[in-house]
Each structure stands twice: as C-alpha cells, then as structure tokens.
Motif scaffolding. Structure first.
Motif: not given
Length: 302
Positions: A83, A88-89, A91-92, A95-96, A99
C-alpha cells in the motif's frame, strides 16, 4: 495564624458515592438472581466445564485463533508495504484487497470459501493456455478447515494491513531519510529503525484483534468445525440443556480472552517504557558526534 488554615480539604463528590452504591446494589441483585434461579443449572455448568468434548473444542478454538492471526499478520505486513509502495500497481492491488475483505461480512466470506466448488469444481495445475498437468477436485482441497483458515486469515489480513500501515506512518519520515544518508539499505532501515518504533502503535490494536479473532472463530461452527461453540451445540442438541452449555462456552471464552488481555498489557508496557525513555531524544540521538556511524542503537555497518 490558625494551624488549620493550610489544611487541604478534599472536594466532596456525593454523585460518585451515589453512583457507586447504585452499581454495587444492581450487581448484587444480579448475582443473587443468578445464584437463586434454578434455570441456570450451575451443577450442569460445573459438570461440563472440564468435559473432554468441551476442552477439545477449546483447543480447536485456540488453534484456529493462532493460525488465523499468523496468516493475518503476514498478509497485513505484505499488504501494508504494498500500500505504501511507489509502484501504483502494487498500491492499487493492496487497496482493492483491503477494501474487499473489510467490506464483506466475515460470515459471508466463510460460507463463500466453503462453497468455492460451486464456481470451480476442479483446480487444474499447469501453465496458462496449456494442457493441465493434473486436476484436483476443489472439495478435496477446500476442506472445512481450509475454508475457515482462508476466511479468517484473509479477513484479518485486511484489518492488520491498516494497523501496520498506521504504525509505519507514525514514524517520523526524517528518520528514514537519516538512515538512508548513512548508507543503510531500505530493508535494513525498515527492520532496525522503522518497525521497532512502529510497534508501539501496532501492538495495542493487534492485541485487540487477537481477542476479536478468538471470538470470531465461533463463526466457523457453521462449517461444522468442532470448535468450542460447535462442541457445546452438539451437547445441548442431545441433552436440551441449552443455557448451562452456553454458559460453559462463555466462561471459557472469558478465561481465554482474560489471559490474552494480560499478555497484551504486558507487551504494551514493554514498548511503552521504551517509548517514554526515548521520547524526548529520539530525533536528537539520530546523529551522534561522539559515536559516528550509530543510528538508534544499530551497529556501524561494515
């Protein structure tokens, strides 16, 4: 001068006295009611407290707690680092994951994993777009125990990720920069500088998560795993002594959670003591003119 002029008279708090008396009275009435009400069947409670079936269920509950928290902590650390990654890959994806598994109720996740074979009847082993080397029925892999570990561990990993991330963010960014200026690698900085200080923030909520996991394991009874709750359910299903068996389960949950709380407080005192002793000079001690090459107690590299 009157000798009583300097005497300090403590303030009176009649409201506190009234509240204390009221609480003691209510507690006494509840205890008397519990002891005098024959429906509690205390003799049955004492009889089954040390029953082999109940103790075996308690062992399963403790084992599931330890295994699921281990999975959750490992996943949480990985997800927290992802995270915070500059990629960015990564981290995303983290995050998913957080979530998704925080948003879906744990009971739904457990039932989903238990019925995974409805989506994938078999799991193939091999390279993508090639003939599989072998095929294994999903139900042979996703047993009730595996489904329980997946549900509990993945769900806990999402919560631990946020706990670990908050602990890492609590450390002053200047310490990371100072460590890098002294030639420490990112992994060495994380292990020797960041994590020891972040533990002060991570440990208290992690202790709460362990206690929460102890209670959350009761949900695996829907998967027919012989944990503590499922064990007492099996007994009162035969004897129809529902209330005393539920009291037995409650007592063992309280005993286990009390022990875990005691351990948690001891660990908190350990890390809190280190924080209090170094709170004022943590940053000033980062660079020491008298001992160059030392950083927060770490030895000179090379």
């Amino acid at each position: 001068m009157n000798e009583h002029q300097d005497e300090i008279i403590p303030a009176r708090h009649p409201g506190r006295v009234v509240a204390a008396v009221l609480c003691i009275t209510i507690a006494g009435l509840v205890i008397v009611s519990m002891l005098q009400n024959p429906a509690y069947q205390w003799a049955i409670v004492v009889k089954y407290l040390s029953a082999t079936t109940v103790l075996t269920g308690l062992g399963w509950t403790l084992g599931l707690t330890i295994a699921s928290m281990t999975i959750g902590v490992i996943l949480g650390i990985i997800a927290a680092l992802m995270r915070q990654s500059a990629n960015p890959v990564l981290a995303t994806i983290a995050a998913i994951y957080i979530w998704l598994f925080r948003g879906v109720p744990l009971l739904v996740q457990l039932i989903f994993w238990y019925n995974l074979a409805a989506l994938y009847p078999a799991i193939s082993i091999g390279l993508p777009f090639a003939e599989p080397i072998g095929t294994i029925p999903t139900n042979d892999i996703i047993t009730p125990l595996v489904a329980a570990l997946l549900g509990l561990g993945l769900n806990e990993g999402a919560y631990m990720a946020e706990i670990v991330r908050s602990g890492l963010l609590s450390v002053d960014p200047g310490q990371r920069e100072a460590a890098q200026s002294l030639g420490m690698s990112p992994a060495h900085t994380l292990r020797r500088i960041i994590i020891p200080q972040a533990l002060r923030i991570i440990v208290p909520p992690t202790g709460n998560e362990v206690i929460g996991m102890l209670k959350a394991t009761s949900l695996v009874s829907v998967l027919s795993i012989s944990d503590l709750l499922y064990s007492v359910q099996g007994i009162y299903g035969r004897t129809l002594q529902t209330i005393p068996l539920l009291i037995v389960a409650s007592i063992w949950y309280l005993v286990a959670s009390t022990i875990l709380t005691t351990v948690q407080r001891a660990i908190e005192r350990h890390y809190g003591r280190g924080h209090r002793s170094s709170h004022h000079d943590a940053l000033s001690g980062l660079f020491s003119l008298s001992r160059p090459g030392f950083l927060l107690g770490s030895k000179r590299r090379g």
